[in-house]
Design a protein around this motif. Structure first.
Motif, PDB file in Angstrom:
ATOM      1  N   UNK A 198      -2.175  10.889   0.824  1.00 58.82           N
ATOM      2  CA  UNK A 198      -2.299   9.560  -0.233  1.00 58.82           C
ATOM      3  C   UNK A 198      -1.776  10.493  -1.819  1.00 58.82           C
ATOM      4  N   UNK A 199      -1.664   9.346  -3.131  1.00 60.41           N
ATOM      5  CA  UNK A 199      -2.279   9.383  -4.158  1.00 60.41           C
ATOM      6  C   UNK A 199      -2.921   8.339  -4.405  1.00 60.41           C
ATOM      7  N   UNK A 200      -1.960   7.547  -5.443  1.00 57.71           N
ATOM      8  CA  UNK A 200      -2.401   5.798  -5.805  1.00 57.71           C
ATOM      9  C   UNK A 200      -1.804   4.626  -4.146  1.00 57.71           C
TER      10      UNK A 200
ATOM     11  N   UNK B 255       0.581  -0.591  -0.542  1.00 60.26           N
ATOM     12  CA  UNK B 255      -0.406  -0.339  -0.248  1.00 60.26           C
ATOM     13  C   UNK B 255       0.741   1.209   0.049  1.00 60.26           C
ATOM     14  N   UNK B 256       1.684   1.354   0.230  1.00 60.28           N
ATOM     15  CA  UNK B 256       2.678   2.310   0.527  1.00 60.28           C
ATOM     16  C   UNK B 256       3.919   2.781  -0.706  1.00 60.28           C
ATOM     17  N   UNK B 257       3.503   4.011  -1.304  1.00 55.94           N
ATOM     18  CA  UNK B 257       4.717   4.457  -1.932  1.00 55.94           C
ATOM     19  C   UNK B 257       6.507   3.650  -1.654  1.00 55.94           C
ATOM     20  N   UNK B 258       7.238   3.588  -2.199  1.00 60.26           N
ATOM     21  CA  UNK B 258       8.885   2.943  -2.198  1.00 60.26           C
ATOM     22  C   UNK B 258       8.827   4.223  -1.406  1.00 60.26           C
ATOM     23  N   UNK B 259       8.979   5.360  -1.822  1.00 62.79           N
ATOM     24  CA  UNK B 259       9.242   6.410  -0.710  1.00 62.79           C
ATOM     25  C   UNK B 259       8.856   6.844   0.826  1.00 62.79           C
TER      26      UNK B 259
END
Length: 109
Positions: A97-99, A28-32
């Motif tokens: 959030x984003x996607x 669910x988390x972005x890489x950064x």
């Protein structure tokens, strides 16, 4: 239980915690992404995975959404009740959030 007013990624954050689905939880988390747990900073998926293992799913946390509202575009404040073998109580979580989840700040109540 999903809150129909919340973005899917936040509902999945709760759902995957409650079902102890660590693999999908981390994705669910972005890489950064950054997770700030009362001032303790976890940067990136690997670090957040360690937090999850030691503080969240690893402690059998269960979340219940009590209240939520959008504070700005793609920023949400969510009041969550937590039960499990670690922290028990209620408190706010601020999501950006984003996607994916870009950041979470876990704040004292």
């Amino acid at each position: 239980m999903n809150n129909t007013d919340l973005p899917q990624v936040i509902n999945q954050f709760v759902e995957y915690t409650n079902s102890e689905n660590s693999k999908d939880f981390i994705n669910l988390f972005a890489e950064e992404a950054i997770l700030n747990d009362w001032g303790r900073i976890f940067k990136g998926r690997d670090s957040i995975s360690e937090w999850n293992k030691n503080e969240n799913i690893g402690k059998k946390s269960r979340f219940q959404i009590l209240d939520s509202h959008e504070t700005a575009v793609n920023n949400w404040m969510v009041q969550i009740k937590v039960n499990g073998n670690g922290f028990n109580g209620t408190g706010p979580m601020e999501f950006k959030i984003s996607d994916h989840i870009l950041s979470i700040r876990i704040l004292p109540n």
